[in-house]
Motif scaffolding. Structure first.
Motif, PDB file in Angstrom:
ATOM      1  N   ALA A 152      -9.212  -7.180   1.350  1.00 12.97           N
ATOM      2  CA  ALA A 152      -8.520  -7.596   2.621  1.00 12.97           C
ATOM      3  C   ALA A 152      -7.103  -7.769   2.297  1.00 12.97           C
ATOM      4  CB  ALA A 152      -9.252  -9.000   2.890  1.00 12.97           C
ATOM      5  N   GLN A 153      -6.756  -8.265   1.120  1.00 10.37           N
ATOM      6  CA  GLN A 153      -5.436  -8.532   0.834  1.00 10.37           C
ATOM      7  C   GLN A 153      -4.468  -7.335   0.991  1.00 10.37           C
ATOM      8  OE1 GLN A 153      -4.945 -11.285  -2.200  1.00 10.37           O
ATOM      9  NE2 GLN A 153      -5.737 -12.916  -1.015  1.00 10.37           N
ATOM     10  N   ASN A 154      -4.978  -6.060   0.439  1.00  8.79           N
ATOM     11  CA  ASN A 154      -4.318  -4.965   0.324  1.00  8.79           C
ATOM     12  C   ASN A 154      -4.001  -4.447   1.818  1.00  8.79           C
ATOM     13  OD1 ASN A 154      -4.127  -4.754  -2.682  1.00  8.79           O
ATOM     14  ND2 ASN A 154      -5.654  -3.068  -2.873  1.00  8.79           N
ATOM     15  N   LEU A 155      -4.927  -4.497   2.682  1.00  8.49           N
ATOM     16  CA  LEU A 155      -4.907  -4.013   4.034  1.00  8.49           C
ATOM     17  C   LEU A 155      -3.852  -4.813   4.737  1.00  8.49           C
ATOM     18  CD1 LEU A 155      -8.673  -2.746   4.881  1.00  8.49           C
ATOM     19  CD2 LEU A 155      -6.806  -1.359   3.878  1.00  8.49           C
ATOM     20  N   VAL A 156      -4.275  -6.132   4.680  1.00 10.60           N
ATOM     21  CA  VAL A 156      -3.135  -6.983   5.443  1.00 10.60           C
ATOM     22  C   VAL A 156      -1.702  -6.544   5.116  1.00 10.60           C
ATOM     23  CG1 VAL A 156      -2.616  -9.468   5.915  1.00 10.60           C
ATOM     24  CG2 VAL A 156      -4.926  -8.836   5.883  1.00 10.60           C
ATOM     25  N   GLU A 157      -1.609  -6.748   3.612  1.00  6.07           N
ATOM     26  CA  GLU A 157      -0.477  -6.724   2.968  1.00  6.07           C
ATOM     27  C   GLU A 157       0.374  -5.389   3.449  1.00  6.07           C
ATOM     28  OE1 GLU A 157      -0.363  -6.648  -1.153  1.00  6.07           O
ATOM     29  OE2 GLU A 157       1.947  -6.660  -1.443  1.00  6.07           O
ATOM     30  N   ASN A 158      -0.449  -4.277   3.529  1.00  8.71           N
ATOM     31  CA  ASN A 158       0.189  -2.969   4.260  1.00  8.71           C
ATOM     32  C   ASN A 158       0.568  -3.339   5.685  1.00  8.71           C
ATOM     33  OD1 ASN A 158      -0.094  -1.540   2.143  1.00  8.71           O
ATOM     34  ND2 ASN A 158      -1.793  -0.310   2.392  1.00  8.71           N
ATOM     35  N   GLY A 175       8.903   1.220   6.831  1.00  9.47           N
ATOM     36  CA  GLY A 175       8.229   1.256   5.702  1.00  9.47           C
ATOM     37  C   GLY A 175       9.187   0.616   4.434  1.00  9.47           C
ATOM     38  N   PRO A 176       8.884  -0.328   3.607  1.00  9.61           N
ATOM     39  CA  PRO A 176       9.681  -0.774   2.597  1.00  9.61           C
ATOM     40  C   PRO A 176       9.654   0.130   1.324  1.00  9.61           C
ATOM     41  CG  PRO A 176       7.728  -2.066   2.740  1.00  9.61           C
ATOM     42  CD  PRO A 176       7.399  -0.946   3.591  1.00  9.61           C
ATOM     43  N   LYS A 177      10.446  -0.289   0.364  1.00 12.24           N
ATOM     44  CA  LYS A 177      10.489   0.806  -0.851  1.00 12.24           C
ATOM     45  C   LYS A 177       9.754   0.215  -1.957  1.00 12.24           C
ATOM     46  CE  LYS A 177      14.459   3.675   0.147  1.00 12.24           C
ATOM     47  NZ  LYS A 177      13.869   3.728   1.551  1.00 12.24           N
ATOM     48  N   GLU A 178       9.032  -1.018  -1.745  1.00 12.29           N
ATOM     49  CA  GLU A 178       8.178  -1.526  -2.975  1.00 12.29           C
ATOM     50  C   GLU A 178       6.952  -1.142  -3.047  1.00 12.29           C
ATOM     51  OE1 GLU A 178       7.537  -5.408   0.364  1.00 12.29           O
ATOM     52  OE2 GLU A 178       9.041  -3.876  -0.021  1.00 12.29           O
ATOM     53  N   GLY A 179       6.588  -0.337  -2.255  1.00 16.72           N
ATOM     54  CA  GLY A 179       5.118   0.449  -2.184  1.00 16.72           C
ATOM     55  C   GLY A 179       4.906   1.023  -3.489  1.00 16.72           C
ATOM     56  N   THR A 180       3.563   0.915  -4.214  1.00 19.20           N
ATOM     57  CA  THR A 180       3.228   1.773  -5.076  1.00 19.20           C
ATOM     58  C   THR A 180       2.541   2.952  -5.024  1.00 19.20           C
ATOM     59  OG1 THR A 180       1.256   0.527  -5.618  1.00 19.20           O
ATOM     60  CG2 THR A 180       3.044  -0.566  -6.643  1.00 19.20           C
ATOM     61  N   GLY A 181       1.902   2.991  -3.868  1.00 21.43           N
ATOM     62  CA  GLY A 181       1.115   4.122  -3.457  1.00 21.43           C
ATOM     63  C   GLY A 181      -0.219   3.938  -4.082  1.00 21.43           C
ATOM     64  N   LEU A 182      -0.684   2.901  -4.657  1.00 24.60           N
ATOM     65  CA  LEU A 182      -2.010   2.691  -5.039  1.00 24.60           C
ATOM     66  C   LEU A 182      -2.980   1.801  -4.314  1.00 24.60           C
ATOM     67  CD1 LEU A 182      -0.624   2.217  -8.875  1.00 24.60           C
ATOM     68  CD2 LEU A 182      -1.826   4.281  -7.975  1.00 24.60           C
ATOM     69  N   GLY A 183      -2.447   1.077  -3.281  1.00 31.03           N
ATOM     70  CA  GLY A 183      -3.273   0.154  -2.671  1.00 31.03           C
ATOM     71  C   GLY A 183      -4.571   0.638  -1.870  1.00 31.03           C
ATOM     72  N   LEU A 184      -4.286   1.655  -1.324  1.00 35.13           N
ATOM     73  CA  LEU A 184      -5.414   2.392  -0.562  1.00 35.13           C
ATOM     74  C   LEU A 184      -6.431   3.019  -1.378  1.00 35.13           C
ATOM     75  CD1 LEU A 184      -3.523   3.649   2.635  1.00 35.13           C
ATOM     76  CD2 LEU A 184      -4.831   1.533   2.496  1.00 35.13           C
ATOM     77  N   ALA A 185      -5.856   3.474  -2.615  1.00 33.32           N
ATOM     78  CA  ALA A 185      -6.667   4.114  -3.718  1.00 33.32           C
ATOM     79  C   ALA A 185      -7.768   3.026  -4.176  1.00 33.32           C
ATOM     80  CB  ALA A 185      -5.979   4.970  -4.752  1.00 33.32           C
ATOM     81  N   ILE A 186      -7.154   1.722  -4.338  1.00 35.68           N
ATOM     82  CA  ILE A 186      -7.740   0.940  -4.929  1.00 35.68           C
ATOM     83  C   ILE A 186      -9.101   0.507  -3.971  1.00 35.68           C
ATOM     84  CG2 ILE A 186      -7.965  -1.888  -5.514  1.00 35.68           C
ATOM     85  CD1 ILE A 186      -5.133  -1.024  -6.737  1.00 35.68           C
ATOM     86  N   VAL A 187      -8.430   0.369  -2.637  1.00 39.33           N
ATOM     87  CA  VAL A 187      -9.654  -0.070  -1.360  1.00 39.33           C
ATOM     88  C   VAL A 187     -10.737   1.151  -1.325  1.00 39.33           C
ATOM     89  CG1 VAL A 187      -9.871  -0.207   0.917  1.00 39.33           C
ATOM     90  CG2 VAL A 187      -7.939  -1.133  -0.225  1.00 39.33           C
TER      91      VAL A 187
END
Ligand code: ADP
Length: 451
Positions: free
Chosen positions: A302-308, A395-407
């Motif tokens: 839930a937090q990863n999706l809301v954060e995105n 889109g900000p620069k701070e993304g890691t590109g791992l959030g959706l892989a974790i989900v």
């Protein structure tokens, strides 16, 4: 036994010569016989086998060993062929027929398998040599990596060609692919960490050099350095989280969680972050929405999706967390109301391993935003590690590109589904649906307002 016989003869001679009396001789001989018998029992008699042998030949009643071997080879899921003189295919199991596209009649191996190294090994085996396994790869019609084992077999046929070659083909494509993914992952992870590290090293150098006395520049550089260390911390946290999830992926959870309560908690926790960007964050959930799940991991989803949703939305827009329960898989996969005509939908993960006869019901957690949206061509790749959509305006620069892989990995562990729907310029809907315990009540999805 021979010793007892000799002793008896000695006693007989002693009686006949009058050395001892007949009763003394009888008592002596009986003791010698008893001793001999005890010696036989304890030392020389073979010990009976108390445990059965570990391996016993397996045979089905009524099936001859050769017929059994044929049945086994016929059912093996890997291609097995027997090659005769001149490279003619004499026998092939169904897996080999499928793999090489063999017809009903016998064929030359060279006509169906154009791999010179394998054919060379076969020629060697037909001369009685024992060649090493041969590896080869193909790219069309699809990528494959095969290891061919060639084993010489000597038949009892008379004549100049007693040798046959057994060809066993092991498909190692998935092993190679996993190896490559691991190597790519390591290369990507170190690249992602090296960039902020290099920038930190550069700033330290500048601060020690010409910016030493420049207070304005020093504050600016320190603030950039702080951002870079934060980025490295986020990367390491996400990498650790991903590896933890992957480790347990084969063990589905068995606890029950209330997804509605998690949605409300997420709104409370992420509210300040949303407000800071001028975004309205709200939950539309039933009172109780039970699913089988591990609480921490459902919270992480839930937090990863809301954060995105917050990251990729502009000021003034809304992010809504919808929760519904008792839905069929079809209902869970489609958002209501759907996004506009230009929207595309991709299922990133689908439920697996559903036992029982009754169709499963699901609890759905949906995060809807009215942000940048994602072009259709990016959707299938969103859950790849380190995949980021280039050139997103908000889109900000701070993304890691791992959030959706974790989900995705958490959802797979929960044997649930993960669907992304998006329309560029209109927004996105990320839906995660988790299996409900067997007899939970059925409810309806609250119809959200159109954004
Ligand atoms: P990141 O840490 O970069 O956000 P994610 O794995 O969470 O990594 O997301 C991968 C990419 O998917 C993001 O970089 C972004 O381009 C895109 N994306 C994810 N969520 C959204 C969203 N709600 N709206 C638009 N794009 C999104």
């Amino acid at each position: 036994m021979a010793l007892s016989a000799i002793t008896m003869v000695v006693f007989l001679v002693l009686v006949l010569t009058g050395g001892i009396g007949p009763w003394e001789a009888l008592a002596g001989m009986t003791s010698i016989l008893a001793l001999g018998f005890i010696y036989y029992l304890v030392v020389t008699r073979p010990v009976p086998q108390t445990t059965p042998p570990i391996l016993t030949p397996v045979q089905q009643p009524g099936i001859a060993p050769t017929e059994l071997a044929r049945l086994i080879v016929g059912r093996l899921p890997i291609p097995v062929l027997l090659i005769g003189p001149g490279g003619r295919i004499e026998q092939a199991n169904p897996a080999a027929h499928d793999f090489l596209g063999l017809g009903a009649e016998g064929a030359q191996l060279s006509a169906v398998l154009r791999q010179p190294k394998v054919l060379e090994s076969i020629s060697g085996a037909l001369r009685g040599e024992s060649p090493k396994p041969v590896e080869y790869s193909t790219v069309a019609p699809m990528e494959s990596h095969i290891r061919a084992h060639v084993i010489p077999l000597k038949t009892d046929q008379a004549g100049p060609f007693p040798w046959r070659a057994l060809l066993v083909m092991a498909d190692e494509t998935s092993i190679k692919r996993a190896d490559r993914m691991r190597a790519d992952f390591l290369a990507n992870a170190s690249h992602e960490l090296r960039t902020p590290l290099a920038s930190l090293a550069g700033f330290i150098e500048t601060l020690r050099g010409h910016a030493r006395e420049d207070i304005g520049a020093r504050d600016k550089f320190l603030s950039i350095m702080h951002d870079q260390t934060e980025r490295m911390r986020r990367l390491i946290d996400d990498l650790l989280s991903l590896s933890r999830v992957e480790m347990d992926e084969h063990l589905p959870p068995s606890d029950e969680v209330d997804v509605a309560a998690i949605a409300h908690d997420t709104v409370d926790v992420m509210g300040p972050q949303a407000r800071k960007k001028g975004i309205v964050l709200e939950a539309k959930a039933e009172d109780r929405a039970i699913a089988i799940g591990q609480r921490d991991q459902v919270i992480e989803v839930a937090q990863n999706l809301v954060e995105n949703a917050i990251k990729y939305s502009g000021a003034g827009s809304r992010v809504v967390l919808e929760v519904a329960t008792g839905l069929s898989r079809e209902e869970a996969e489609r958002s209501r109301p759907p996004l506009g005509d230009q929207s595309a939908r991709v299922a990133i993960a689908s439920p697996t391993g559903q036992g029982g006869s009754a169709p499963r019901r699901y609890t759905v957690l949906r995060v809807r935003d009215a942000g940048a949206g994602i072009e259709r061509r990016h959707l299938p790749r969103l859950s790849e590690r380190f995949y980021r959509v280039d050139g997103q305006k908000s889109g900000p620069k701070e993304g890691t590109g791992l959030g959706l892989a974790i989900v995705k990995h958490i959802v797979s562990r929960h044997r649930g589904g993960f669907v992304v729907e998006s329309a560029p310029g209109e927004g996105s809907v990320f839906s995660v649906y988790l299996p409900m315990p067997s007899q939970a009540p059925r409810g309806e999805m609250p119809a959200p307002d159109r954004m």
